[in-house]
Enzyme design. Structure first.
Site, mmCIF file in Angstrom:
data_model
loop_
_atom_site.group_PDB
_atom_site.id
_atom_site.type_symbol
_atom_site.label_atom_id
_atom_site.label_comp_id
_atom_site.label_asym_id
_atom_site.label_seq_id
_atom_site.Cartn_x
_atom_site.Cartn_y
_atom_site.Cartn_z
ATOM 1 N N GLU A 170 0.795 -1.236 0.000
ATOM 2 C CA GLU A 170 0.000 0.000 0.000
ATOM 3 C C GLU A 170 0.825 1.283 0.000
ATOM 4 O O GLU A 170 0.578 2.185 0.795
ATOM 5 C CB GLU A 170 -0.963 -0.022 1.197
ATOM 6 N N ASN A 212 2.041 -5.233 -3.177
ATOM 7 C CA ASN A 212 0.630 -5.514 -2.876
ATOM 8 C C ASN A 212 -0.118 -4.214 -2.590
ATOM 9 O O ASN A 212 0.374 -3.363 -1.842
ATOM 10 C CB ASN A 212 0.588 -6.423 -1.637
ATOM 11 N N HIS A 249 -10.503 -5.844 -2.539
ATOM 12 C CA HIS A 249 -11.611 -5.669 -1.591
ATOM 13 C C HIS A 249 -12.707 -4.915 -2.344
ATOM 14 O O HIS A 249 -12.586 -3.710 -2.579
ATOM 15 C CB HIS A 249 -11.161 -4.841 -0.381
ATOM 16 N N GLU A 278 -6.424 -10.530 -1.346
ATOM 17 C CA GLU A 278 -7.263 -10.277 -0.161
ATOM 18 C C GLU A 278 -8.736 -10.185 -0.564
ATOM 19 O O GLU A 278 -9.476 -9.322 -0.100
ATOM 20 C CB GLU A 278 -6.818 -8.986 0.542
ATOM 21 N N ASP A 280 -12.487 -10.035 -1.029
ATOM 22 C CA ASP A 280 -13.796 -10.107 -0.388
ATOM 23 C C ASP A 280 -14.708 -9.169 -1.164
ATOM 24 O O ASP A 280 -14.245 -8.202 -1.772
ATOM 25 C CB ASP A 280 -13.769 -9.792 1.123
HETATM 26 O O1 9MR Z 1 -7.777 -7.960 8.324
HETATM 27 C C1 9MR Z 1 -6.837 -7.176 9.014
HETATM 28 C C2 9MR Z 1 -7.437 -6.676 10.303
HETATM 29 O O2 9MR Z 1 -7.617 -7.766 11.190
HETATM 30 C C3 9MR Z 1 -6.520 -5.643 10.926
HETATM 31 O O3 9MR Z 1 -7.158 -5.079 12.054
HETATM 32 C C4 9MR Z 1 -6.181 -4.572 9.923
HETATM 33 C C5 9MR Z 1 -5.257 -3.567 10.531
HETATM 34 O O4 9MR Z 1 -4.687 -2.716 9.625
HETATM 35 O O5 9MR Z 1 -5.582 -5.153 8.794
HETATM 36 C C6 9MR Z 1 -6.449 -6.022 8.121
HETATM 37 O O6 9MR Z 1 -5.844 -6.521 6.961
HETATM 38 C C7 9MR Z 1 -5.505 -5.549 5.974
HETATM 39 C C8 9MR Z 1 -4.301 -6.050 5.243
HETATM 40 O O7 9MR Z 1 -3.270 -6.305 6.154
HETATM 41 C C9 9MR Z 1 -3.846 -5.060 4.198
HETATM 42 N N1 9MR Z 1 -4.903 -4.707 3.298
HETATM 43 C C10 9MR Z 1 -6.138 -4.290 3.930
HETATM 44 C C11 9MR Z 1 -6.592 -5.334 4.935
HETATM 45 C C12 9MR Z 1 -7.926 -4.947 5.508
HETATM 46 O O8 9MR Z 1 -7.818 -3.787 6.251
#
Ligand code: 9MR
Length: 449
Positions: A170, A212, A249, A278, A280
């Site tokens: 990101e 990513n 997402h 990722e 969904d």
């Molecule tokens: O799913 C993850 C969630 O449990 C955490 O609280 C969050 C914190 O930043 O991160 C989520 O996963 C993220 C991933 O690491 C990067 N892309 C976005 C995902 C959803 O926020």
């Protein structure tokens, strides 16, 4: 570039399952053979097995503290052949104090996965978010050094266990700027991303190294173009990079785009693998899940799909019910659609009408044709209509120099061509002068008339 098998994928039980053949010879020798039944019509019955039959993996994000949940672990072990630790490999988890590394929860997931023949995607080595407090407070060369040390230590710890790493996550801004995201890491210098990739390669030369990001699914978006340009630049300059992760997402504010397949194939054309990392989708519409799977299967370098959690209740966006299993662990219609798509069937989703093709009424598929040193041909096949209008765009400074089997018109920029059928059939073509840019032209829409 280091090529590596997407590893450890093996079909599990199901109609194409291994057949144990026990041979007894002279009453002494017993041999157990695993074999596939040739010509068996029935397809796989789990996501991982069916993906493996297509040369791909099907994975999920996993939380270590849920492995003791029986329903969760049962679905995980039955359905998936790849896992991504949802939070356990992030910087705050693995280096909570500077120089003190903590791998317990991540090791638990890695061991669970690998002991069952699943592969592991590592997520993530360098990110502006989920930094431990000590790192948040750092800047400049001290931060750069700390980041590189983190990459080196963590990638070394998991060397040989992680098939692919999200090395950097990101790093680009949302919106139309196409700029890097401002962060403490970005402020250490624009070369922080390539520095992280070089450190990761040195620490684990066998792992595929991915960039990513999210909102990089729509080919026309500035952020997608910015990541594309980064990858192209890295490939041109020999910075080690093997793959691009599209988080994907999808929701009402950031929907599945009709040009998703174009995005996947354009990244792949740069010479990197593409992974959907990722996935969904708000409401889990079966048709959209099916489209995503079919798009990946249509691009040979789209090597696998990871959904971001197992049951809706496991999702970071639980209220959107975006996953393949209900909170109680039942398969949803989206599950059936994904499995059918992996098995190559055209079985329609069990709920809701199929999503009409973008533009409505017809589908236009572009394929690369002859390429010369300065120009290339593309061919577009239209299905679903005999009178059609297809809009195609090329990337400046490219210019379309000739066309056949249709009647073209142009927008003022000269980069967007509207091609109408002229009775010559359902395949038209055009020649594009590259002018140094070899990006594949994009089909924007197909409309039946
Ligand atoms: O799913 C993850 C969630 O449990 C955490 O609280 C969050 C914190 O930043 O991160 C989520 O996963 C993220 C991933 O690491 C990067 N892309 C976005 C995902 C959803 O926020």
């Amino acid at each position: 570039m280091i090529e590596r098998c997407q590893g450890n994928i093996r079909p599990k039980s199901g109609p194409r399952a291994r057949t144990a053949v026990v041979l007894a010879a002279a009453g002494l020798l017993a041999v157990t053979t695993a074999a596939f039944l040739p010509g068996t019509a029935s397809a796989g019955t789990t996501l991982g097995a069916s993906a493996a039959e297509r040369g791909r993996y099907f994975g999920t994000a996993v939380a270590a503290n849920k492995l003791s949940d029986n329903t969760y672990a049962t679905i995980l072990n039955r359905e998936f052949n790849s896992v991504t630790p949802e939070n356990e490999m992030k910087i705050d988890a693995t280096e909570p104090q500077q120089g003190q590394f903590s791998y317990g929860a991540a090791d638990q997931i890695v061991n669970h996965a690998r002991s069952r023949g699943m592969q592991v995607r590592g997520h993530t080595l360098a990110w502006h978010s989920q930094q431990p407090g000590w790192m948040q407070n750092m800047s400049g060369s001290a931060l750069r050094q700390a980041m590189l040390n983190h990459v080196t230590q963590v990638a070394t710890h998991f060397r040989g266990q992680v098939v692919a790493w999200d090395v950097v996550n990101e790093a680009f801004a949302d919106g139309s700027s196409g700029a890097r995201r401002d962060s403490n890491l970005q402020r250490t210098g624009n070369d922080w991303i390539e520095a992280a990739f070089r450190a990761a390669r040195a620490a684990d030369p066998g792992a595929k190294l991915c960039y990513n990001d999210y909102n990089t699914d729509d080919w026309t978006h500035a952020k997608t173009q910015a990541v594309y340009n980064l990858v192209r630049d890295f490939k041109q300059r020999g910075v080690p990079i093997d793959c691009v992760g599209l988080q994907s997402h999808f929701n009402s504010g950031s929907p599945y785009p009709g040009n998703y397949r174009t995005t996947l194939s354009n990244f792949a054309a740069l010479g990197v693998d593409v992974q959907i990392t990722e996935l969904d989708i708000e409401g889990a519409p079966a048709a959209t899940y099916r489209n995503v799977v079919q798009d990946c299967l249509a691009v040979s370098r789209c090597t696998g799909i990871t959904v971001w959690g197992i049951r809706d209740t496991d999702s970071w966006r639980a209220s959107q019910n975006p996953l393949l299993f209900t909170g109680s662990g039942a398969k949803k219609p989206a599950y059936d659609a994904v499995l059918a798509a992996l098995n190559g069937g055209s079985t329609p989703p069990t709920t809701g009408p199929p999503t009409p093709p973008p533009g409505g009424g017809c589908t236009a598929t572009l394929r690369d044709a002859t390429r010369w040193s300065d120009r290339f041909n593309s061919e577009v096949t239209v299905s679903g209509a005999s009178n059609w209008t297809v809009v195609v765009a090329v990337t400046p400074p490219q210019k379309i120099s000739s066309t056949w089997n249709g009647t073209p018109s142009w927008d003022t920029s000269g980069n967007v061509m509207t091609m109408r059928s002229n009775g010559s059939g359902n395949v038209f073509g055009f020649t594009t002068m590259a002018n140094g840019t070899w990006t594949r032209p994009q089909v924007r829409s197909c409309t039946a008339s």
